[in-house]
Motif scaffolding. Structure first.
Motif, PDB file in Angstrom:
ATOM      1  N   ASN A   1      42.562  18.557  20.155  1.00 41.85           N
ATOM      2  CA  ASN A   1      42.679  19.794  19.421  1.00 41.85           C
ATOM      3  C   ASN A   1      41.887  20.969  20.019  1.00 41.85           C
ATOM      4  N   VAL A   2      40.672  20.655  20.449  1.00 42.01           N
ATOM      5  CA  VAL A   2      39.739  21.737  20.778  1.00 42.01           C
ATOM      6  C   VAL A   2      39.999  22.306  22.171  1.00 42.01           C
ATOM      7  N   LEU A   3      39.892  23.624  22.272  1.00 45.78           N
ATOM      8  CA  LEU A   3      40.010  24.301  23.564  1.00 45.78           C
ATOM      9  C   LEU A   3      38.633  24.801  23.992  1.00 45.78           C
ATOM     10  N   GLN A   4      38.400  24.787  25.304  1.00 44.98           N
ATOM     11  CA  GLN A   4      37.110  25.277  25.812  1.00 44.98           C
ATOM     12  C   GLN A   4      37.340  26.442  26.753  1.00 44.98           C
ATOM     13  N   VAL A   5      36.504  27.457  26.632  1.00 47.66           N
ATOM     14  CA  VAL A   5      36.538  28.569  27.580  1.00 47.66           C
ATOM     15  C   VAL A   5      35.133  28.703  28.160  1.00 47.66           C
ATOM     16  N   GLN A   6      35.005  28.520  29.476  1.00 42.98           N
ATOM     17  CA  GLN A   6      33.689  28.606  30.107  1.00 42.98           C
ATOM     18  C   GLN A   6      33.593  29.918  30.873  1.00 42.98           C
ATOM     19  N   LEU A   7      32.671  30.766  30.462  1.00 39.65           N
ATOM     20  CA  LEU A   7      32.448  32.031  31.165  1.00 39.65           C
ATOM     21  C   LEU A   7      31.049  32.038  31.749  1.00 39.65           C
ATOM     22  N   ASN A   8      30.887  32.716  32.874  1.00 39.67           N
ATOM     23  CA  ASN A   8      29.574  32.783  33.515  1.00 39.67           C
ATOM     24  C   ASN A   8      29.252  34.235  33.845  1.00 39.67           C
ATOM     25  N   GLY A   9      28.084  34.661  33.441  1.00 44.88           N
ATOM     26  CA  GLY A   9      27.677  36.059  33.659  1.00 44.88           C
ATOM     27  C   GLY A   9      27.639  36.459  35.122  1.00 44.88           C
ATOM     28  N   LEU A  10      27.443  35.482  36.020  1.00 43.89           N
ATOM     29  CA  LEU A  10      27.396  35.810  37.446  1.00 43.89           C
ATOM     30  C   LEU A  10      28.782  36.073  38.002  1.00 43.89           C
ATOM     31  N   LEU A  11      29.798  35.402  37.420  1.00 48.64           N
ATOM     32  CA  LEU A  11      31.146  35.547  37.964  1.00 48.64           C
ATOM     33  C   LEU A  11      31.946  36.625  37.252  1.00 48.64           C
ATOM     34  N   GLN A  12      31.836  36.648  35.921  1.00 48.62           N
ATOM     35  CA  GLN A  12      32.576  37.661  35.166  1.00 48.62           C
ATOM     36  C   GLN A  12      31.649  38.843  34.926  1.00 48.62           C
ATOM     37  N   THR A  13      31.638  39.758  35.884  1.00 41.82           N
ATOM     38  CA  THR A  13      30.675  40.847  35.820  1.00 41.82           C
ATOM     39  C   THR A  13      31.167  42.010  34.980  1.00 41.82           C
ATOM     40  N   ASP A  14      32.381  41.920  34.452  1.00 38.25           N
ATOM     41  CA  ASP A  14      32.977  43.033  33.740  1.00 38.25           C
ATOM     42  C   ASP A  14      33.732  42.452  32.561  1.00 38.25           C
ATOM     43  N   ASP A  15      33.890  43.232  31.511  1.00 36.10           N
ATOM     44  CA  ASP A  15      34.602  42.694  30.350  1.00 36.10           C
ATOM     45  C   ASP A  15      36.082  42.477  30.626  1.00 36.10           C
ATOM     46  N   ARG A  16      36.649  43.311  31.485  1.00 41.17           N
ATOM     47  CA  ARG A  16      38.076  43.136  31.791  1.00 41.17           C
ATOM     48  C   ARG A  16      38.301  41.816  32.514  1.00 41.17           C
ATOM     49  N   ILE A  17      37.399  41.561  33.501  1.00 39.01           N
ATOM     50  CA  ILE A  17      37.505  40.308  34.245  1.00 39.01           C
ATOM     51  C   ILE A  17      37.322  39.131  33.296  1.00 39.01           C
ATOM     52  N   ALA A  18      36.398  39.293  32.354  1.00 32.83           N
ATOM     53  CA  ALA A  18      36.140  38.212  31.401  1.00 32.83           C
ATOM     54  C   ALA A  18      37.390  37.931  30.574  1.00 32.83           C
ATOM     55  N   LEU A  19      38.056  38.997  30.171  1.00 29.02           N
ATOM     56  CA  LEU A  19      39.256  38.814  29.355  1.00 29.02           C
ATOM     57  C   LEU A  19      40.355  38.106  30.133  1.00 29.02           C
ATOM     58  N   LYS A  20      40.495  38.491  31.394  1.00 28.39           N
ATOM     59  CA  LYS A  20      41.519  37.840  32.224  1.00 28.39           C
ATOM     60  C   LYS A  20      41.203  36.356  32.366  1.00 28.39           C
ATOM     61  N   GLU A  21      39.919  36.071  32.513  1.00 29.92           N
ATOM     62  CA  GLU A  21      39.492  34.678  32.673  1.00 29.92           C
ATOM     63  C   GLU A  21      39.767  33.886  31.404  1.00 29.92           C
ATOM     64  N   ILE A  22      39.516  34.529  30.254  1.00 24.82           N
ATOM     65  CA  ILE A  22      39.785  33.847  28.978  1.00 24.82           C
ATOM     66  C   ILE A  22      41.273  33.540  28.877  1.00 24.82           C
ATOM     67  N   THR A  23      42.109  34.525  29.248  1.00 29.77           N
ATOM     68  CA  THR A  23      43.561  34.329  29.207  1.00 29.77           C
ATOM     69  C   THR A  23      43.963  33.153  30.082  1.00 29.77           C
ATOM     70  N   ARG A  24      43.332  33.110  31.270  1.00 25.12           N
ATOM     71  CA  ARG A  24      43.688  32.065  32.212  1.00 25.12           C
ATOM     72  C   ARG A  24      43.262  30.696  31.704  1.00 25.12           C
TER      73      ARG A  24
ATOM     74  N   ALA B   1      39.726  44.442  21.524  1.00 23.48           N
ATOM     75  CA  ALA B   1      39.862  43.688  20.271  1.00 23.48           C
ATOM     76  C   ALA B   1      41.303  43.261  20.052  1.00 23.48           C
ATOM     77  N   GLU B   2      42.217  44.174  20.347  1.00 18.57           N
ATOM     78  CA  GLU B   2      43.644  43.858  20.180  1.00 18.57           C
ATOM     79  C   GLU B   2      44.030  42.695  21.060  1.00 18.57           C
ATOM     80  N   ASN B   3      43.565  42.755  22.319  1.00 15.92           N
ATOM     81  CA  ASN B   3      43.892  41.726  23.282  1.00 15.92           C
ATOM     82  C   ASN B   3      43.389  40.363  22.816  1.00 15.92           C
ATOM     83  N   LEU B   4      42.144  40.349  22.402  1.00 15.04           N
ATOM     84  CA  LEU B   4      41.537  39.090  21.970  1.00 15.04           C
ATOM     85  C   LEU B   4      42.253  38.540  20.744  1.00 15.04           C
TER      86      LEU B   4
END
Lengths: 434, 302
Positions: free
Chosen positions: A93-116, A133-136
């Motif tokens: 059931n559970v989904l995991q999203v792993q983000l890292n401050g060193l790699l996702q240096t921008d919120d846009r990049i972070a959002l793309k990573e979450i999508t991926r 907010a809309e995107n999320l």
């Protein structure tokens, strides 16, 4: 059965050593995350409890795991996640999203990573969203589609959390915490950071949406436990192929722990930093001295490893300087002594050098000024001297103020070890005011 | 380098999750790179420098097939004797060795000496290597110029850029430059003593004597306003000079030649400030060409 056993025990001594080294090296270089970290049972329970509530009961949560570098934050989290995923219902059931401050240096990049990571690239396609907010919200809504009436729980893991707080407007953090407060999707936001003052970095509106739940990992073990960990880390496991070799090895490690000099070395390391990474580096250096002719770790190996760890690298650089450059450093040392650490320029250094050449030197040549300037610039390149201000076009090179980045004890030590140092140079260095 | 790049590379194994090794090469010590919130510490391996014997061995590997290894080894020995106390960089030494070997072999080619005449070979090459230190080593002339020069017979006439001791300047420009030098390196309060005909006695008070630690020549040139420059100029030039635009344009051309430097904003047309950017040897040579004893007018040489 006995045939197989004898085959296994036929590994040569060299092969055993190689195998042991390989196993221990994997442990020290973190290729395999080992089991539970040491001494964090209550934190483990707390975190597991929290994540279970999100994964099983659908409650949204946010938590920050705070601890100094090498305290075991990622280790703890991975351990808890592994335990959580053992529950069958959770794994599907559970989904995991792993983000890292060193790699996702921008919120846009972070959002793309979450999508991926949520595998929603096809669903998003070419849509253009008005705001973050809309995107999320769209992404989380998309997780609802299917038979289930409620959406799947998502665990957002943010490594180097303090770096996310430096993004513009902290939009990612704001939105994630916002979602975790509202009851739409069960979301758990887990941040890992090394900064104890991380809450100061958050904006007021972000801070208010955060649950203020923090799990602290402060290595609170004593020296005795440190010794135990040392023994455990170096010991070979029970299921090592050659039992006899493993037993010999472990016996050697035990006797090592009782050695006085080894205890001193470990005490020194424990006093400077308690974390496991520095211990692993020490053990790695000691392990690399093991060869076929030297098949067990001896106290001298640990002493040598400790010496390598605490070595002054600047002293090595001083060892490799030419005599002219060394003379310039001694001239700068005298200037710092006379003028109490005030910065000086090349012209003053050259003047001191000339005084030495004319009065006291027998072996050092008088070099032309441009050659001396080139030696000075080499010292600048090695960052042994530092200019006080940036390179300005206004002042000439010879008059720019610089500061020496070595202290007297380092220079005198280096002179002792310098190969074939001319005696008049040594005497000049030792004399009071040049 | 961005702050996250170094930390990211240090953690690359963790981020990728596989067997990845990152190797960093640096001339500067690791402590200067460490990020302020800490990072994944790398294993540090220190490469020690080459000793003189090791340098000799490495450089001798480049020997020409035409000559024996022993000859080349003795050549390297001489080269290291001249350059080792100045520079230990392997790349520089190899470059110098390659450039100067033909000159070293010249007596052998001409038949004046045999391979075993080490003293004669040494006498031939040593002044040449010393010359190389002032020119090619400092990159003041290019390697191709050096090679060309070696092929020409006779004395070595090529001088490096910094050895050019004087520039051809018009008569008044020389005095302007001398005036600028005096204005930069003398304190303003001493002007009365040097340039007025009937100055009173000027005593150096105790306070001044105690605080005169470094001479002005060590601290560098100080900026001066245009008026002071002209005042000094008029007092040192013998003949009567009218303040025409000619004089001012000469000042501007001195700035273009980078013998004077403009201090402060370019837009400041009202009272521009300048600094003198020449060395003591240079100005002495210029003063000699106009028979001006500059040492008598300098405060530091009182």
């Amino acid at each position: 059965m006995s045939k197989r056993k004898s085959k296994e025990n036929c590994l040569t001594h060299g092969e055993c050593i190689l195998k042991a080294q390989r196993m221990l090296r994997e442990r020290f270089c973190h290729q395999k995350i080992p089991g539970k970290p040491f001494g964090v049972e209550s934190q483990h329970k707390h975190l597991l409890e929290l994540l279970k509530r999100t994964a099983v009961h659908g409650e949204s949560n946010s938590v920050l795991i705070v601890g100094p570098r090498g305290a075991g934050k990622t280790m703890l989290l991975n351990c808890v996640l592994n335990e959580l995923l053992e529950v069958k219902h959770v794994q599907e059931n559970v989904l995991q999203v792993q983000l890292n401050g060193l790699l996702q240096t921008d919120d846009r990049i972070a959002l793309k990573e979450i999508t991926r990571q949520l595998h929603l690239e096809n669903v998003v396609g070419d849509k253009v969203f008005g705001s973050f907010a809309e995107n999320l919200a769209f992404l989380l809504e998309a997780l609802k589609k299917g038979d289930r009436s409620s959406s799947r729980p998502v665990l957002f893991i943010l490594d180097e959390f303090d770096l996310f707080a430096h993004h513009k407007n902290q939009t990612l953090l704001y939105n994630l915490f916002d979602v975790s407060q509202s009851a739409q999707t069960p979301v758990a936001v887990i941040g890992l950071t090394c900064r104890l003052d991380v809450l100061e970095l958050l904006e007021k509106r972000v801070k208010s949406r955060f649950s203020h739940r923090q799990i602290h990992l402060l290595s609170s073990f004593r020296f005795k436990q440190y010794l135990e960990i040392f023994k455990m880390q170096l010991s070979l496991p029970e299921d090592f192929t050659d039992r006899r070799f493993a037993e010999e090895w472990n016996q050697n490690i035990k006797s090592l722990c009782e050695d006085r000099s080894v205890e001193d070395v470990l005490q020194k390391h424990f006093c400077s930093s308690k974390d496991f990474r520095s211990l692993h580096m020490l053990l790695m250096l000691a392990l690399s001295r093991v060869t076929v002719s030297h098949p067990a770790i001896k106290p001298t190996d640990l002493l040598e490893a400790s010496r390598l760890c605490t070595m002054d690298s600047k002293a090595n650089i001083l060892h490799g300087l030419s005599v002219l450059e060394l003379c310039l450093i001694i001239a700068m040392k005298h200037l710092s002594d006379i003028y109490d650490g005030e910065p000086f320029n090349f012209q003053m250094v050259h003047n001191e050098f000339q005084k030495f050449i004319q009065r006291k030197s027998h072996s050092v040549h008088n070099f032309e000024k441009p050659v001396v300037i080139k030696a000075f610039e080499h010292l600048h390149q090695l960052e042994l001297i530092k200019p006080m201000e940036g390179p300005s076009v206004r002042t000439q090179k010879e008059y720019q103020l610089v500061k020496l980045l070595l202290d007297n004890s380092q220079i005198m030590d280096a002179l002792q070890k310098y190969p074939q140092c001319p005696t008049d140079v040594k005497q000049w260095a030792a004399s009071a005011f040049g | 380098m961005d702050a996250n790049l170094l930390s990211g590379f240090l953690r690359l194994q963790e981020l990728v999750g596989g067997n990845v090794t990152v190797i960093f090469l640096s001339e500067i010590v690791w402590e200067k790179f460490r990020p302020n919130t800490g990072c994944f510490e790398p294993l540090i391996i220190c490469f020690p420098d080459y000793s003189k014997a090791e340098l000799q061995q490495i450089l001798s590997l480049d020997h020409h097939p035409e000559y024996s290894a022993d000859l080349y080894a003795s050549y390297i020995n001489i080269l290291l004797g001249v350059f080792y106390s100045v520079c230990r960089d392997l790349k520089e030494l190899r470059h110098l060795a390659a450039l100067n070997f033909t000159k070293f072999c010249e007596p052998l080619v001409k038949g004046e000496a045999k391979e075993s005449d080490t003293h004669r070979l040494w006498r031939n090459i040593e002044p040449h290597l010393k010359k190389a230190m002032q020119t090619v080593y400092l990159r003041e002339i290019s390697s191709s110029q050096w090679e060309e020069m070696q092929q020409k017979e006779g004395e070595l006439h090529l001088k490096g850029l910094s050895a050019h001791a004087h520039v051809e300047l018009p008569y008044y420009s020389k005095f302007l430059l001398i005036a600028a030098y005096l204005a930069s390196f003398n304190p303003a309060r001493a002007d009365k003593r040097f340039f007025l005909k009937h100055h009173g006695k000027i005593k150096k008070t105790n306070f001044l004597k105690k605080h005169e630690k470094t001479s002005n020549h060590l601290l560098g040139p100080k900026p001066f306003p245009l008026d002071r420059l002209l005042a000094i100029f008029y007092s040192i030039v013998d003949s009567r000079v009218a303040p025409t635009a000619n004089i001012f344009s000469q000042i501007s051309s001195l700035v273009v030649l980078q013998l004077l430097a403009l201090v402060g904003h370019d837009d400041q047309l009202n009272s521009p400030k300048y600094k003198c950017a020449v060395s003591f040897d240079f100005i002495r040579a210029i003063a000699r060409t106009v028979n001006f004893e500059i040492v008598k007018y300098l405060y530091d040489f009182l």
